[in-house]
Write a protein that holds these residues in place. Structure first.
Motif, PDB file in Angstrom:
ATOM      1  N   GLU A 192      45.526  36.474  40.498  1.00  0.00           N
ATOM      2  CA  GLU A 192      45.146  37.146  41.745  1.00  0.00           C
ATOM      3  C   GLU A 192      43.702  37.642  41.630  1.00  0.00           C
ATOM      4  N   PRO A 193      42.903  37.577  42.701  1.00  0.00           N
ATOM      5  CA  PRO A 193      41.519  38.066  42.615  1.00  0.00           C
ATOM      6  C   PRO A 193      41.451  39.545  42.241  1.00  0.00           C
ATOM      7  N   LEU A 194      40.499  39.864  41.385  1.00  0.00           N
ATOM      8  CA  LEU A 194      40.321  41.235  40.908  1.00  0.00           C
ATOM      9  C   LEU A 194      38.883  41.668  41.139  1.00  0.00           C
ATOM     10  N   LYS A 195      38.694  42.993  41.150  1.00  0.00           N
ATOM     11  CA  LYS A 195      37.389  43.536  41.538  1.00  0.00           C
ATOM     12  C   LYS A 195      36.314  43.278  40.485  1.00  0.00           C
ATOM     13  N   SER A 226      34.322  36.842  47.583  1.00  0.00           N
ATOM     14  CA  SER A 226      33.717  35.634  48.159  1.00  0.00           C
ATOM     15  C   SER A 226      34.534  34.400  47.798  1.00  0.00           C
ATOM     16  N   LYS A 227      34.418  33.360  48.602  1.00  0.00           N
ATOM     17  CA  LYS A 227      35.255  32.170  48.430  1.00  0.00           C
ATOM     18  C   LYS A 227      35.045  31.473  47.076  1.00  0.00           C
ATOM     19  N   PRO A 228      33.808  31.346  46.601  1.00  0.00           N
ATOM     20  CA  PRO A 228      33.653  30.706  45.289  1.00  0.00           C
ATOM     21  C   PRO A 228      34.371  31.478  44.178  1.00  0.00           C
ATOM     22  N   ILE A 229      34.354  32.822  44.275  1.00  0.00           N
ATOM     23  CA  ILE A 229      35.017  33.637  43.252  1.00  0.00           C
ATOM     24  C   ILE A 229      36.537  33.464  43.367  1.00  0.00           C
ATOM     25  N   ILE A 230      37.049  33.420  44.596  1.00  0.00           N
ATOM     26  CA  ILE A 230      38.494  33.193  44.781  1.00  0.00           C
ATOM     27  C   ILE A 230      38.874  31.853  44.177  1.00  0.00           C
ATOM     28  N   GLY A 231      38.012  30.860  44.357  1.00  0.00           N
ATOM     29  CA  GLY A 231      38.263  29.548  43.783  1.00  0.00           C
ATOM     30  C   GLY A 231      38.377  29.610  42.268  1.00  0.00           C
ATOM     31  N   PHE A 257      39.718  43.257  36.245  1.00  0.00           N
ATOM     32  CA  PHE A 257      40.343  44.577  36.379  1.00  0.00           C
ATOM     33  C   PHE A 257      40.278  45.052  37.817  1.00  0.00           C
ATOM     34  N   LYS A 258      41.318  45.718  38.217  1.00  0.00           N
ATOM     35  CA  LYS A 258      41.470  46.433  39.493  1.00  0.00           C
ATOM     36  C   LYS A 258      41.757  45.512  40.678  1.00  0.00           C
ATOM     37  N   GLU A 259      42.845  45.861  41.362  1.00  0.00           N
ATOM     38  CA  GLU A 259      43.232  45.128  42.569  1.00  0.00           C
ATOM     39  C   GLU A 259      42.149  45.284  43.629  1.00  0.00           C
ATOM     40  N   VAL A 260      42.030  44.262  44.453  1.00  0.00           N
ATOM     41  CA  VAL A 260      40.988  44.303  45.483  1.00  0.00           C
ATOM     42  C   VAL A 260      41.505  43.566  46.709  1.00  0.00           C
ATOM     43  N   ASN A 261      41.011  43.983  47.862  1.00  0.00           N
ATOM     44  CA  ASN A 261      41.324  43.286  49.095  1.00  0.00           C
ATOM     45  C   ASN A 261      40.720  41.882  49.034  1.00  0.00           C
TER      46      ASN A 261
END
Lengths: 207, 115
Positions: A75-78, A62-67, A53-57
């Motif tokens: 898309e990465p979320l908060k 962190s890179k592992p979470i983006i992975g 949930f929630k858009e985030v910059n």
């Protein structure tokens, strides 16, 4: 059982019902959430879906979470939390979960982190009564009092003492949904919800 | 992020409300639901105070009924208030007329404002 939803506490107000009653409500911005990972019985031993949930910059993730997000093409979320479901095959990665899973009059369970109170004394933390204020008493107003019996020769574990208060995970059960606003992704629940404004709130269907 | 609380409160506001001020003599038509039946009750008196703002605005109406002072607080934007009729405009020097509670007879009235 279906998945719940993640939200953010916005604040409190009061609204009128059709009967003219004015009731206090907490406004929660809930969803739209995205399904990230699905867990099933064969592979993971239990059925669950992971919601974000929630858009985030992107720079703040962190890179592992983006992975992890890239693996499921989301898309990465908060925020990211897991919800137990009966059948995770009903969900697909990237699927949207919106606030319309609840309707007016439903009962929900709410979990969030309460406001931190810091190092609090026994009066605030455990509702002790404190010492007498008059009759010649001195410097004994907000004290804990006795530590227990003398023949035990020790203080029992779990004795209520001053310490850190708040910032706890608090669950509230059977909270009434007063209104659901799909257009603005809002859910209004009766009464208060733990935590400060902007705290992440988990809204679950009641078991 | 928009101010959702402000938005929600603005939605609660009644579009049309009679304009009145403390000191005015008003008649409140209040809907009362008894079981399945609905009836309208009229309360007539002087507005002695208005409090809060937006959807939370309330006002207090005072009347003397058979020698006993009666005050009722109404929520201005409540759906239960069918209508508010202003009978007389009052001339006052203050916003809260709590001094009327200690007055008896003619001194417990508010002078009428004539335009």
């Amino acid at each position: 059982m279906g998945a719940g939803i993640l939200g953010e506490k916005i604040g409190m107000t009061r609204i009128f019902t059709k009967n003219g009653e004015s009731i206090p409500v907490t406004v929660i911005l809930a969803g739209p959430c995205r399904v990230i990972q699905r867990k099933n019985l064969e592979k993971d031993g239990y059925n669950a879906v992971q919601l974000g949930f929630k858009e985030v910059n992107k720079k703040k993730v962190s890179k592992p979470i983006i992975g992890h997000f890239n693996k499921f093409k989301v898309e990465p979320l908060k925020y990211m939390r897991e919800f137990k479901v009966d059948d995770s095959n009903k969900y697909s990665s990237g699927m949207e979960v919106k606030v319309d899973i609840f309707k007016e009059g439903d009962k929900v369970d709410i979990i969030s982190i309460s406001k931190g109170k810091g190092f609090a004394g026994a009066i605030k933390r455990h509702h002790f009564s404190g010492g007498p204020k008059t009759h010649g008493q001195k410097e004994y107003f907000r004290s804990v009092g006795s530590m227990g019996a003398t023949d035990a020769a020790r203080v029992f574990k779990g004795k209520k003492l001053p310490g850190h208060m708040g910032s706890d995970r608090v669950s509230m059960k059977n909270i009434k949904v007063v209104k659901v606003d799909l257009g603005r992704n809002l859910i209004l629940v009766k009464g208060s919800v733990p935590g400060a404004k902007g705290t992440m709130v988990i809204i679950n269907k009641i078991v | 992020m928009p101010d959702y609380i402000k938005q929600l409160e603005e939605e609660q506001l009644k579009k049309e409300n009679s304009v009145f001020a403390p000191g005015d003599t008003v008649e409140i038509y209040q809907k009362i639901i008894e079981g399945t039946k609905e009836r309208v009750q009229i309360f007539k008196g002087i507005v002695i105070a208005k409090k809060h703002s937006g959807s939370k605005e309330t006002f207090t109406v005072r009347k003397v009924s058979k020698g006993v002072g009666v005050e009722k607080i109404f929520q201005l934007h409540s759906p239960n208030i069918a209508k508010i009729v202003v009978l007389k405009k009052g001339k006052t020097r203050r916003a809260k007329l709590y001094y009327l509670r200690n007055r008896v007879g003619k001194s417990s009235t508010v002078k009428e404002k004539r335009s």
